[in-house]
Design an enzyme around this catalytic site. Structure first.
Site, PDB file in Angstrom:
ATOM      1  NE  ARG A   1      -4.005  -2.086   1.977  1.00 15.86           N
ATOM      2  CZ  ARG A   1      -3.999  -3.072   2.864  1.00 15.86           C
ATOM      3  NH1 ARG A   1      -3.180  -3.015   3.900  1.00 15.86           N
ATOM      4  NH2 ARG A   1      -4.808  -4.087   2.724  1.00 15.86           N
TER       5      ARG A   1
ATOM      6  CD  GLU B   1       6.109  14.902 -23.375  1.00 13.46           C
ATOM      7  OE1 GLU B   1       5.481  15.975 -23.316  1.00 13.46           O
ATOM      8  OE2 GLU B   1       5.585  13.792 -23.142  1.00 13.46           O
TER       9      GLU B   1
ATOM     10  CD  GLU C   1      -4.645  15.541 -16.330  1.00 11.42           C
ATOM     11  OE1 GLU C   1      -3.421  15.323 -16.227  1.00 11.42           O
ATOM     12  OE2 GLU C   1      -5.346  15.083 -17.227  1.00 11.42           O
TER      13      GLU C   1
ATOM     14  NE  ARG D   1       0.032  16.276 -13.661  1.00 14.65           N
ATOM     15  CZ  ARG D   1       0.730  15.517 -12.857  1.00 14.65           C
ATOM     16  NH1 ARG D   1       0.443  15.516 -11.559  1.00 14.65           N
ATOM     17  NH2 ARG D   1       1.705  14.761 -13.305  1.00 14.65           N
TER      18      ARG D   1
ATOM     19  CG  ASN E   1      -2.149  15.205 -20.837  1.00  8.11           C
ATOM     20  OD1 ASN E   1      -1.170  14.467 -20.929  1.00  8.11           O
ATOM     21  ND2 ASN E   1      -2.959  15.191 -19.803  1.00  8.11           N
TER      22      ASN E   1
ATOM     23  CG  HIS F   1       0.455  14.190 -24.219  1.00  8.92           C
ATOM     24  ND1 HIS F   1       1.101  15.370 -24.503  1.00  8.92           N
ATOM     25  CD2 HIS F   1       1.308  13.488 -23.412  1.00  8.92           C
ATOM     26  CE1 HIS F   1       2.288  15.380 -23.904  1.00  8.92           C
ATOM     27  NE2 HIS F   1       2.440  14.258 -23.238  1.00  8.92           N
TER      28      HIS F   1
ATOM     29  CG  HIS G   1      -1.637   9.224 -25.164  1.00 13.24           C
ATOM     30  ND1 HIS G   1      -2.228   9.606 -23.989  1.00 13.24           N
ATOM     31  CD2 HIS G   1      -0.303   9.384 -24.962  1.00 13.24           C
ATOM     32  CE1 HIS G   1      -1.297   9.986 -23.118  1.00 13.24           C
ATOM     33  NE2 HIS G   1      -0.127   9.858 -23.690  1.00 13.24           N
TER      34      HIS G   1
ATOM     35  CG  HIS H   1       5.300   9.671 -24.812  1.00 13.39           C
ATOM     36  ND1 HIS H   1       3.940   9.461 -24.772  1.00 13.39           N
ATOM     37  CD2 HIS H   1       5.525  10.813 -24.110  1.00 13.39           C
ATOM     38  CE1 HIS H   1       3.371  10.434 -24.069  1.00 13.39           C
ATOM     39  NE2 HIS H   1       4.307  11.263 -23.650  1.00 13.39           N
TER      40      HIS H   1
END
Ligand code: NAD
Ligand code: GLY
Length: 378
Positions: free
Chosen positions: A135, A199, A251, A255, A259, A262, A266, A279
């Site tokens: 955890r 990026e 997000e 945030r 992206n 993206h 993606h 990527h």
């Protein structure tokens, strides 16, 4: 709202700078400089733990694992190294399981700390393992690609891929320290360096056009791996990312601007099969498509799109997407993009540029998105 604290001393090739990411009791430093990997002994930011596990891959291990192991050895009773296969196609449940196997076989308890030594694939998987093992155990990011130093090691997004969608299974879980050793970039293949620059470029249109101008002036220096240029690019990228994440860690809004490019990117990665396009390459072609879409929605002019396309081209990155379906290419893009984490009730929400330096999120009519894909794919 406060900006991240920056301690800077960039003047020589071994200069050190630090960006602090401000998240209350989960705040941590991002240390940037040369010779950091071998200089961790005595670093007060290292988490206290009994045993340490360096998680890396078969490419990075022979280059840097021993150096890191020696550097942290005096801090922990024992240091183990877990070597995974290399590649985006291994960012899976099966590989994650190998990390858990190694932790359990070597008796890792809650006093263990994980070190992610590698690029974004290793960082994302190790972070997810740290988030879920017993955890939650602490972890340190030691990013060794440009992309991971400017983006993926910072901010606590951890994940693995699903065949139907990128980074679909994961957790928000912050590292306790990020160590960006710029020396590691010396061994990075040129294609990976360019992917990292993809990026970096995104921070301009979404937040900082002054940085974008700096990138236009210093692109050749970055491609030649000029140390001062790399140091500035990594530091400025981390500052921007640290600021955005400290405003919106999970997000719920802001945030998402990180992206930019993206959603299309993606779809390219999943549509081509993970690992075929890097990527950063998917993000590069995706940024051009997102900028084109912004233009068709009347948010930016043609001159901005041209400027962005030119910089991406100069970085040696693709400005056009691949065909991912022989019959209905745009339809396949749309289908994959609807699985994007930003989609709401099947409606795709794009990160668009609302004037250079400012990003917004909004949906767009399918017909317009189809036009953009048709005009920007080979
Ligand atoms: P990567 O991790 O696959 O690394 C690229 C290649 O470079 C690999 O073959 C790796 O073994 C090799 N390599 C790494 N360091 C090296 C070095 N110093 N010298 C020589 N070779 C080296 O790819 P990446 O571009 O670093 O990361 C991409 C991943 O990051 C994607 O999975 C993406 O989804 C993820 N990502 C995550 C976030 C986030 O916020 N968590 C942000 C952006 C990207
Ligand atoms: N790379 C996008 C984010 O960290 O939010």
């Amino acid at each position: 709202m406060s900006s991240p604290t920056v301690h800077s001393n960039i003047s020589s090739s071994h200069a050190f700078s630090q960006v602090d990411i401000d998240l209350g009791d989960r705040s941590y430093p991002i240390q940037i400089g040369g010779h950091l990997l071998e200089g961790l002994n005595g670093n007060p930011a290292l988490p206290k733990a009994t045993s340490a596990f360096i998680v890396t891959n078969e490419t990075v291990a022979p280059l840097y694992a021993d150096k890191l192991k020696q550097s942290i050895a005096s801090h922990y009773k024992n240091v183990h190294t877990v070597v995974l296969p290399d590649g985006e196609e291994y960012k899976t449940w099966q590989t994650l399981q190998k990390i858990f196997d190694a932790l359990l076989e070597n008796g890792a308890d809650r006093k263990a700390v994980l070190f992610a030594l590698g690029g974004g694939v290793i960082g994302d998987m190790t972070g997810f393992a740290a988030a879920s093992y017993m955890r939650g155990v602490p972890f340190v990011q030691v990013p060794t690609t440009l992309l991971s130093q400017v983006d993926s090691s910072v901010g606590g997004k951890t994940a693995i891929n699903h065949p139907l969608g990128k980074n679909m299974i994961g957790a928000f879980y912050q590292p306790q320290l990020v160590v960006c050793d710029l020396d590691t970039l010396d061994t990075l293949p040129a294609r990976e360096l360019a992917a990292g620059i993809g990026e970096i470029i995104k921070y301009g249109p979404i937040y900082d056009m002054e940085f974008f101008s700096w990138l236009e002036e210093n692109m050749d220096a970055l491609l030649q791996r000029d140390r001062a240029a790399l140091a500035h690019a990594v530091k400025r990228s981390c500052e921007i990312k640290a600021w955005v994440v400290s405003q919106d860690e999970r997000e719920s809004g802001l945030r998402a601007i990180l992206n930019f490019g993206h959603t299309f990117g993606h779809a390219i990665e999943a549509g081509m099969g993970y690992g075929a396009w890097l990527h950063g390459e998917g993000v590069a072609a995706g940024m051009v498509m997102a900028a084109e879409l912004s233009k068709r929605l009347g948010l930016v002019d043609e001159a901005f799109v041209l400027r962005l396309r030119r910089l991406i081209e100069r970085a040696g990155l693709p400005v056009r997407g691949p065909r991912i379906d022989a019959d209905d290419n745009a339809g396949r893009y749309l289908k994959l993009m609807r699985i994007d984490k930003k989609s709401e009730a099947g409606e795709i929400r794009f990160v668009l540029i609302d004037g250079p330096g400012k990003a917004i999120m909004r949906p767009a009519p399918d017909a317009l998105v189809r036009e953009v894909i048709d005009a920007n794919c080979d």
